[in-house]
Design a protein around this motif. Structure first.
Motif, PDB file in Angstrom:
ATOM      1  N   ASN A 206       0.803  -1.228   0.000  1.00 38.49           N
ATOM      2  CA  ASN A 206       0.000   0.000   0.000  1.00 38.49           C
ATOM      3  C   ASN A 206       0.834   1.276   0.000  1.00 38.49           C
ATOM      4  OD1 ASN A 206      -2.494  -1.508   0.235  1.00 38.49           O
ATOM      5  ND2 ASN A 206      -1.950  -1.870   2.379  1.00 38.49           N
ATOM      6  N   TRP A 207       2.141   1.173  -0.207  1.00 38.53           N
ATOM      7  CA  TRP A 207       2.968   2.374  -0.236  1.00 38.53           C
ATOM      8  C   TRP A 207       2.579   3.272  -1.407  1.00 38.53           C
ATOM      9  CZ3 TRP A 207       8.027  -0.845   0.542  1.00 38.53           C
ATOM     10  CH2 TRP A 207       8.218  -1.074   1.913  1.00 38.53           C
TER      11      TRP A 207
ATOM     12  N   ALA B 129       6.459  -1.009 -10.997  1.00 38.20           N
ATOM     13  CA  ALA B 129       5.012  -1.229 -11.076  1.00 38.20           C
ATOM     14  C   ALA B 129       4.322   0.122 -11.264  1.00 38.20           C
ATOM     15  CB  ALA B 129       4.510  -1.975  -9.852  1.00 38.20           C
ATOM     16  N   GLU B 130       3.377   0.456 -10.396  1.00 35.49           N
ATOM     17  CA  GLU B 130       2.625   1.705 -10.548  1.00 35.49           C
ATOM     18  C   GLU B 130       3.155   2.818  -9.655  1.00 35.49           C
ATOM     19  OE1 GLU B 130       0.273   1.917 -12.853  1.00 35.49           O
ATOM     20  OE2 GLU B 130       0.707  -0.180 -13.353  1.00 35.49           O
ATOM     21  N   ARG B 131       4.299   2.602  -9.043  1.00 26.59           N
ATOM     22  CA  ARG B 131       4.792   3.548  -8.040  1.00 26.59           C
ATOM     23  C   ARG B 131       6.071   4.231  -8.506  1.00 26.59           C
ATOM     24  NH1 ARG B 131       7.580   1.721  -3.168  1.00 26.59           N
ATOM     25  NH2 ARG B 131       7.840   3.467  -1.732  1.00 26.59           N
ATOM     26  N   THR B 132       6.113   5.569  -8.375  1.00 31.70           N
ATOM     27  CA  THR B 132       7.284   6.367  -8.726  1.00 31.70           C
ATOM     28  C   THR B 132       7.689   7.203  -7.517  1.00 31.70           C
ATOM     29  OG1 THR B 132       6.640   6.501 -11.059  1.00 31.70           O
ATOM     30  CG2 THR B 132       8.216   8.138 -10.252  1.00 31.70           C
ATOM     31  N   VAL B 133       8.965   7.107  -7.142  1.00 34.89           N
ATOM     32  CA  VAL B 133       9.463   7.783  -5.943  1.00 34.89           C
ATOM     33  C   VAL B 133      10.626   8.692  -6.324  1.00 34.89           C
ATOM     34  CG1 VAL B 133      10.431   7.476  -3.634  1.00 34.89           C
ATOM     35  CG2 VAL B 133       8.799   5.804  -4.533  1.00 34.89           C
ATOM     36  N   SER B 134      10.619   9.909  -5.797  1.00 36.92           N
ATOM     37  CA  SER B 134      11.717  10.854  -6.008  1.00 36.92           C
ATOM     38  C   SER B 134      12.732  10.710  -4.880  1.00 36.92           C
ATOM     39  CB  SER B 134      11.188  12.292  -6.037  1.00 36.92           C
ATOM     40  OG  SER B 134      10.303  12.476  -7.124  1.00 36.92           O
TER      41      SER B 134
ATOM     42  N   TYR C  32      12.188   1.784  -1.097  1.00 35.91           N
ATOM     43  CA  TYR C  32      11.916   0.349  -1.012  1.00 35.91           C
ATOM     44  C   TYR C  32      10.648   0.025  -1.790  1.00 35.91           C
ATOM     45  CZ  TYR C  32      15.419   0.344   2.670  1.00 35.91           C
ATOM     46  OH  TYR C  32      16.587   0.481   3.369  1.00 35.91           O
ATOM     47  N   PHE C  33      10.653  -1.153  -2.430  1.00 35.78           N
ATOM     48  CA  PHE C  33       9.539  -1.549  -3.276  1.00 35.78           C
ATOM     49  C   PHE C  33       9.128  -2.990  -2.977  1.00 35.78           C
ATOM     50  CE2 PHE C  33      11.785   1.772  -5.526  1.00 35.78           C
ATOM     51  CZ  PHE C  33      10.772   2.569  -6.043  1.00 35.78           C
ATOM     52  N   ALA C  34       7.840  -3.263  -3.190  1.00 33.35           N
ATOM     53  CA  ALA C  34       7.344  -4.630  -3.047  1.00 33.35           C
ATOM     54  C   ALA C  34       7.948  -5.503  -4.143  1.00 33.35           C
ATOM     55  CB  ALA C  34       5.820  -4.643  -3.135  1.00 33.35           C
TER      56      ALA C  34
ATOM     57  N   GLY D  70       9.109 -11.530 -11.661  1.00 39.68           N
ATOM     58  CA  GLY D  70       9.115 -10.758 -12.892  1.00 39.68           C
ATOM     59  C   GLY D  70       9.113  -9.255 -12.710  1.00 39.68           C
ATOM     60  N   VAL D  71       9.271  -8.782 -11.476  1.00 39.43           N
ATOM     61  CA  VAL D  71       9.250  -7.342 -11.231  1.00 39.43           C
ATOM     62  C   VAL D  71      10.477  -6.684 -11.861  1.00 39.43           C
ATOM     63  CG1 VAL D  71      10.505  -7.426  -9.030  1.00 39.43           C
ATOM     64  CG2 VAL D  71       8.859  -5.589  -9.454  1.00 39.43           C
ATOM     65  N   SER D  72      10.336  -5.435 -12.260  1.00 45.25           N
ATOM     66  CA  SER D  72      11.444  -4.657 -12.817  1.00 45.25           C
ATOM     67  C   SER D  72      11.360  -3.240 -12.271  1.00 45.25           C
ATOM     68  CB  SER D  72      11.372  -4.636 -14.349  1.00 45.25           C
ATOM     69  OG  SER D  72      10.184  -3.988 -14.781  1.00 45.25           O
ATOM     70  N   PHE D  73      12.386  -2.449 -12.542  1.00 44.05           N
ATOM     71  CA  PHE D  73      12.328  -1.040 -12.164  1.00 44.05           C
ATOM     72  C   PHE D  73      13.103  -0.211 -13.181  1.00 44.05           C
ATOM     73  CE2 PHE D  73      16.101  -2.617  -9.928  1.00 44.05           C
ATOM     74  CZ  PHE D  73      17.045  -1.633 -10.163  1.00 44.05           C
ATOM     75  N   SER D  74      12.742   1.056 -13.274  1.00 47.31           N
ATOM     76  CA  SER D  74      13.442   2.001 -14.141  1.00 47.31           C
ATOM     77  C   SER D  74      13.801   3.232 -13.323  1.00 47.31           C
ATOM     78  CB  SER D  74      12.570   2.395 -15.340  1.00 47.31           C
ATOM     79  OG  SER D  74      11.373   3.019 -14.910  1.00 47.31           O
TER      80      SER D  74
END
Length: 234
Positions: free
Chosen positions: A103-104, A163-168, A176-178, A182-186
């Motif tokens: 839920n972050w 996923a649907e979350r973007t953090v500055s 930190y991310f769930a 198959g998760v990825s990040f950019s």
């Protein structure tokens, strides 16, 4: 003679009861669990310090098969715990924030979340000793701009998306991310130098073949001054 007969009878009954009690103890199939300690499993990236175990109030659930027997308190784990002999026991150990990672929001940087399932068996008349190492089930991304911060770098923004979350993030901060299969990040760095020139650099991980985002891992994005590009340390 009668007194001797009565005495023999009493002794016989006593011995019979004693033998029965011993048999009951042997056949009861009881053993013990001893939890020797709970500690955090080391993260892959040692540049980011782990939380101290003393800072976490662990929840420890005792399960047998699909049934949760009870939650163990700190006092419970200081002593041996008597259990029926069986091979389908499990301890589920997790931090108080377990589940919060789902839920972050974009405004939250998150924090380490810990969870571990530890199966064990109890044998008759024996003590099973456990020392549980609990991994971080989230993954994290930090940014290191220490080589370019200063007069040359007047302004910058750095974001991480998974996923649907973007953090500055600012230099040295961590998000930190769930984690899921198959998760990825950019990530994206926009910099403005002393000549008011804007340069945007982008990168990603977990998208191409052979790239895997692992839980219990901190990925550090570093700006390489020589190549004027971003690199990923993990």
């Amino acid at each position: 003679m009668m007194k001797k007969g009565i005495l023999y009878t009493i002794l016989s009954v006593f011995l019979l009861v004693s033998c029965q009690q011993e048999n009951d103890t042997v056949l009861s199939g009881e053993g013990f669990l001893s939890v020797g300690g709970i500690e955090i499993q080391s993260q892959t990236n040692t540049e980011v310090a782990s939380r101290a175990t003393d800072d976490i109030t662990w929840t420890v659930e005792l399960w047998k098969g699909e049934e949760m027997l009870r939650t163990l308190s700190a006092e419970d784990m200081q002593d041996k715990i008597e259990l029926a002999a069986a091979d389908d026991y499990m301890l589920k150990v997790y931090s108080p924030n377990y589940g919060a990672e789902k839920n972050w929001t974009n405004d939250e940087k998150g924090e380490p979340v810990y969870y571990k399932e530890e199966p064990f068996s109890v044998k008759q008349g024996e003590t099973t000793g456990l020392k549980v190492q609990v991994p971080m089930i989230t993954f994290a991304v930090s940014v290191n701009l220490s080589d370019v911060l200063g007069d040359w770098l007047q302004e910058y923004s750095f974001t991480v998306t998974s996923a649907e979350r973007t953090v500055s993030l600012k230099d040295g901060e961590t998000a930190y991310f769930a984690h899921s299969d198959g998760v990825s990040f950019s990530y994206e760095l926009s910099v403005t130098n002393s000549d008011a020139e804007v340069n945007v650099l982008k990168g990603e991980w977990g998208v191409h073949e052979g790239e895997t985002v692992n839980l219990n891992t901190v990925y550090t994005v570093v700006y390489d001054w020589n190549t004027r590009s971003l690199s990923l340390e993990k």
